[in-house]
Design a protein around this motif. Structure first.
Motif, PDB file in Angstrom:
ATOM      1  N   ILE A   1      42.457  39.536  56.672  1.00  0.00           N
ATOM      2  CA  ILE A   1      41.738  40.711  57.170  1.00  0.00           C
ATOM      3  C   ILE A   1      41.326  40.415  58.601  1.00  0.00           C
ATOM      4  N   GLN A   2      41.816  41.209  59.516  1.00  0.00           N
ATOM      5  CA  GLN A   2      41.490  41.021  60.927  1.00  0.00           C
ATOM      6  C   GLN A   2      40.308  41.926  61.307  1.00  0.00           C
ATOM      7  N   ARG A   3      39.519  41.435  62.244  1.00  0.00           N
ATOM      8  CA  ARG A   3      38.408  42.230  62.801  1.00  0.00           C
ATOM      9  C   ARG A   3      37.595  42.863  61.675  1.00  0.00           C
ATOM     10  N   THR A   4      37.056  42.016  60.814  1.00  0.00           N
ATOM     11  CA  THR A   4      36.374  42.490  59.608  1.00  0.00           C
ATOM     12  C   THR A   4      35.266  43.485  59.932  1.00  0.00           C
ATOM     13  N   GLN A   5      35.107  44.433  59.013  1.00  0.00           N
ATOM     14  CA  GLN A   5      34.059  45.444  59.085  1.00  0.00           C
ATOM     15  C   GLN A   5      33.177  45.304  57.851  1.00  0.00           C
ATOM     16  N   GLN A   6      31.986  45.872  57.918  1.00  0.00           N
ATOM     17  CA  GLN A   6      31.066  45.744  56.790  1.00  0.00           C
ATOM     18  C   GLN A   6      31.626  46.379  55.527  1.00  0.00           C
ATOM     19  N   GLU A   7      32.420  47.431  55.669  1.00  0.00           N
ATOM     20  CA  GLU A   7      32.995  48.070  54.482  1.00  0.00           C
ATOM     21  C   GLU A   7      34.068  47.222  53.798  1.00  0.00           C
ATOM     22  N   ASP A   8      34.455  46.117  54.435  1.00  0.00           N
ATOM     23  CA  ASP A   8      35.412  45.201  53.806  1.00  0.00           C
ATOM     24  C   ASP A   8      34.724  44.310  52.778  1.00  0.00           C
ATOM     25  N   SER A   9      33.404  44.317  52.751  1.00  0.00           N
ATOM     26  CA  SER A   9      32.663  43.477  51.802  1.00  0.00           C
ATOM     27  C   SER A   9      33.016  43.902  50.372  1.00  0.00           C
ATOM     28  N   ALA A  10      33.485  42.950  49.585  1.00  0.00           N
ATOM     29  CA  ALA A  10      33.964  43.228  48.231  1.00  0.00           C
ATOM     30  C   ALA A  10      34.414  41.916  47.609  1.00  0.00           C
ATOM     31  N   VAL A  11      34.802  42.019  46.343  1.00  0.00           N
ATOM     32  CA  VAL A  11      35.490  40.892  45.710  1.00  0.00           C
ATOM     33  C   VAL A  11      36.980  41.162  45.809  1.00  0.00           C
ATOM     34  N   TYR A  12      37.722  40.174  46.267  1.00  0.00           N
ATOM     35  CA  TYR A  12      39.176  40.289  46.362  1.00  0.00           C
ATOM     36  C   TYR A  12      39.765  39.461  45.222  1.00  0.00           C
ATOM     37  N   LEU A  13      40.493  40.161  44.341  1.00  0.00           N
ATOM     38  CA  LEU A  13      41.015  39.558  43.119  1.00  0.00           C
ATOM     39  C   LEU A  13      42.523  39.419  43.201  1.00  0.00           C
ATOM     40  N   CYS A  14      43.000  38.299  42.748  1.00  0.00           N
ATOM     41  CA  CYS A  14      44.433  38.032  42.702  1.00  0.00           C
ATOM     42  C   CYS A  14      44.839  37.874  41.235  1.00  0.00           C
ATOM     43  N   ALA A  15      46.033  38.327  40.912  1.00  0.00           N
ATOM     44  CA  ALA A  15      46.548  38.194  39.554  1.00  0.00           C
ATOM     45  C   ALA A  15      48.028  37.840  39.620  1.00  0.00           C
ATOM     46  N   SER A  16      48.532  37.240  38.555  1.00  0.00           N
ATOM     47  CA  SER A  16      49.953  36.919  38.522  1.00  0.00           C
ATOM     48  C   SER A  16      50.512  37.145  37.120  1.00  0.00           C
ATOM     49  N   SER A  17      51.827  37.311  37.049  1.00  0.00           N
ATOM     50  CA  SER A  17      52.502  37.400  35.760  1.00  0.00           C
ATOM     51  C   SER A  17      53.896  36.812  35.881  1.00  0.00           C
ATOM     52  N   ILE A  18      54.443  36.434  34.730  1.00  0.00           N
ATOM     53  CA  ILE A  18      55.750  35.799  34.738  1.00  0.00           C
ATOM     54  C   ILE A  18      56.856  36.834  34.760  1.00  0.00           C
ATOM     55  N   LEU A  19      56.531  38.052  34.309  1.00  0.00           N
ATOM     56  CA  LEU A  19      57.427  39.209  34.425  1.00  0.00           C
ATOM     57  C   LEU A  19      58.793  38.962  33.791  1.00  0.00           C
ATOM     58  N   THR A  20      58.769  38.547  32.521  1.00  0.00           N
ATOM     59  CA  THR A  20      60.040  38.354  31.823  1.00  0.00           C
ATOM     60  C   THR A  20      60.265  39.427  30.778  1.00  0.00           C
ATOM     61  N   GLY A  21      59.385  40.405  30.771  1.00  0.00           N
ATOM     62  CA  GLY A  21      59.469  41.446  29.759  1.00  0.00           C
ATOM     63  C   GLY A  21      58.558  41.128  28.594  1.00  0.00           C
ATOM     64  N   GLY A  22      58.215  42.137  27.844  1.00  0.00           N
ATOM     65  CA  GLY A  22      57.325  41.952  26.699  1.00  0.00           C
ATOM     66  C   GLY A  22      55.998  41.351  27.121  1.00  0.00           C
ATOM     67  N   GLU A  23      55.516  40.402  26.346  1.00  0.00           N
ATOM     68  CA  GLU A  23      54.218  39.780  26.632  1.00  0.00           C
ATOM     69  C   GLU A  23      54.242  39.062  27.984  1.00  0.00           C
ATOM     70  N   GLY A  24      55.424  38.779  28.486  1.00  0.00           N
ATOM     71  CA  GLY A  24      55.523  38.121  29.788  1.00  0.00           C
ATOM     72  C   GLY A  24      55.021  38.986  30.922  1.00  0.00           C
ATOM     73  N   ASN A  25      54.838  40.257  30.662  1.00  0.00           N
ATOM     74  CA  ASN A  25      54.300  41.139  31.688  1.00  0.00           C
ATOM     75  C   ASN A  25      52.786  41.093  31.744  1.00  0.00           C
ATOM     76  N   THR A  26      52.173  40.345  30.879  1.00  0.00           N
ATOM     77  CA  THR A  26      50.721  40.212  30.906  1.00  0.00           C
ATOM     78  C   THR A  26      50.290  39.619  32.236  1.00  0.00           C
ATOM     79  N   ILE A  27      49.306  40.227  32.872  1.00  0.00           N
ATOM     80  CA  ILE A  27      48.815  39.682  34.144  1.00  0.00           C
ATOM     81  C   ILE A  27      47.506  38.946  33.919  1.00  0.00           C
ATOM     82  N   TYR A  28      47.336  37.881  34.667  1.00  0.00           N
ATOM     83  CA  TYR A  28      46.164  37.022  34.551  1.00  0.00           C
ATOM     84  C   TYR A  28      45.468  36.968  35.904  1.00  0.00           C
ATOM     85  N   PHE A  29      44.144  37.107  35.859  1.00  0.00           N
ATOM     86  CA  PHE A  29      43.354  37.176  37.080  1.00  0.00           C
ATOM     87  C   PHE A  29      42.709  35.834  37.422  1.00  0.00           C
ATOM     88  N   GLY A  30      42.548  35.619  38.733  1.00  0.00           N
ATOM     89  CA  GLY A  30      41.689  34.556  39.210  1.00  0.00           C
ATOM     90  C   GLY A  30      40.241  35.006  39.185  1.00  0.00           C
TER      91      GLY A  30
END
Lengths: 108, 116
Positions: B79-108
């Motif tokens: 985030i460049q030149r941050t503004q006060q409205e940028d204040s928030a929680v930034y969440l990342c998630a990932s999945s293995i994306l193999t179909g079925g249950e593999g599409n489940t996403i997991y959050f940090g």
């Protein structure tokens, strides 16, 4: 894009009560998940359920894909169930969209 | 790693400064997502990576936001030149994306950003 609506927005229960949370979505989906966000902000997977029914302990979920809704059932609620429950859907495996959530408060 | 790892966990920055947020997905997960959550609000989708490519960047709120992923693993949200409205929680998630249950996403656990 796909729209996700959750109801009710807020729910207050007495410990031991049962509840049903609903998620409606505007288009067919390949992925639907339910999450619980605890009071510390951590998002925990509850179910991967694009269709059918699943159960895990006191929680169960049903998705009727043809009618574009999913239900999350919580039985014998406990104070630790408090938090926000989110439904999230994904149509083309490129963006998972979240509903606004249901805030559940379970009182002792 | 065992789970999705994000850093820093907390960041306080002055308005106008640039910030970098890092996400290390679960090993082997090809799909990576960034979301933003303002206090008491739902999750706003920012961007999705399949491998190193991001097919759709339209979720990024402004041109001050950018994201990259190298080697199909770690991702950085800048985030460049941050503004006060940028204040928030930034969440990342990932999945293995193999179909079925593999599409489940997991959050940090998120990066809590406060712009003062």
């Amino acid at each position: 894009g796909i729209q996700v609506e959750q109801s009710p927005p807020d729910l207050i229960l007495q410990e031991g009560a049962n509840s049903t949370l609903r998620c409606n979505f505007s288009d067919s989906v390949n992925n639907l998940q339910w999450f619980h966000q605890n009071p510390w902000g951590q998002l925990i997977n509850l179910f991967y359920i694009p269709s059918g029914t699943k159960q895990n302990g006191r929680l169960s979920a049903t998705t009727v894909a043809t009618e574009r809704y999913s239900l999350l059932y919580i039985s014998s609620s406990q104070t630790t169930d408090s938090g926000v429950y989110f439904c999230a859907v994904e149509r083309y495996f490129d963006d998972m969209r979240f509903g606004a959530g249901t805030r559940l408060t379970v009182k002792p | 790693g065992a789970g999705v790892s994000q850093s820093p966990s907390n960041k306080v920055t002055e308005k106008g400064k640039d910030v970098e947020l890092r996400c290390d997905p679960i090993s082997g997960h090809t799909a990576l997502y960034w979301y933003r959550q303002s206090l008491g609000q739902g999750l706003e989708f920012l961007i999705y990576f399949q491998g190193n490519s991001a097919p759709d960047k339209s979720g990024l709120p402004s041109d001050r936001f950018s994201a990259e992923r190298t080697g199909g693993s770690v991702s950085t949200l800048t985030i460049q030149r941050t503004q006060q409205e940028d204040s928030a929680v930034y969440l990342c998630a990932s999945s293995i994306l193999t179909g079925g249950e593999g599409n489940t996403i997991y959050f940090g656990e998120g990066s809590w950003l406060t712009v003062v």
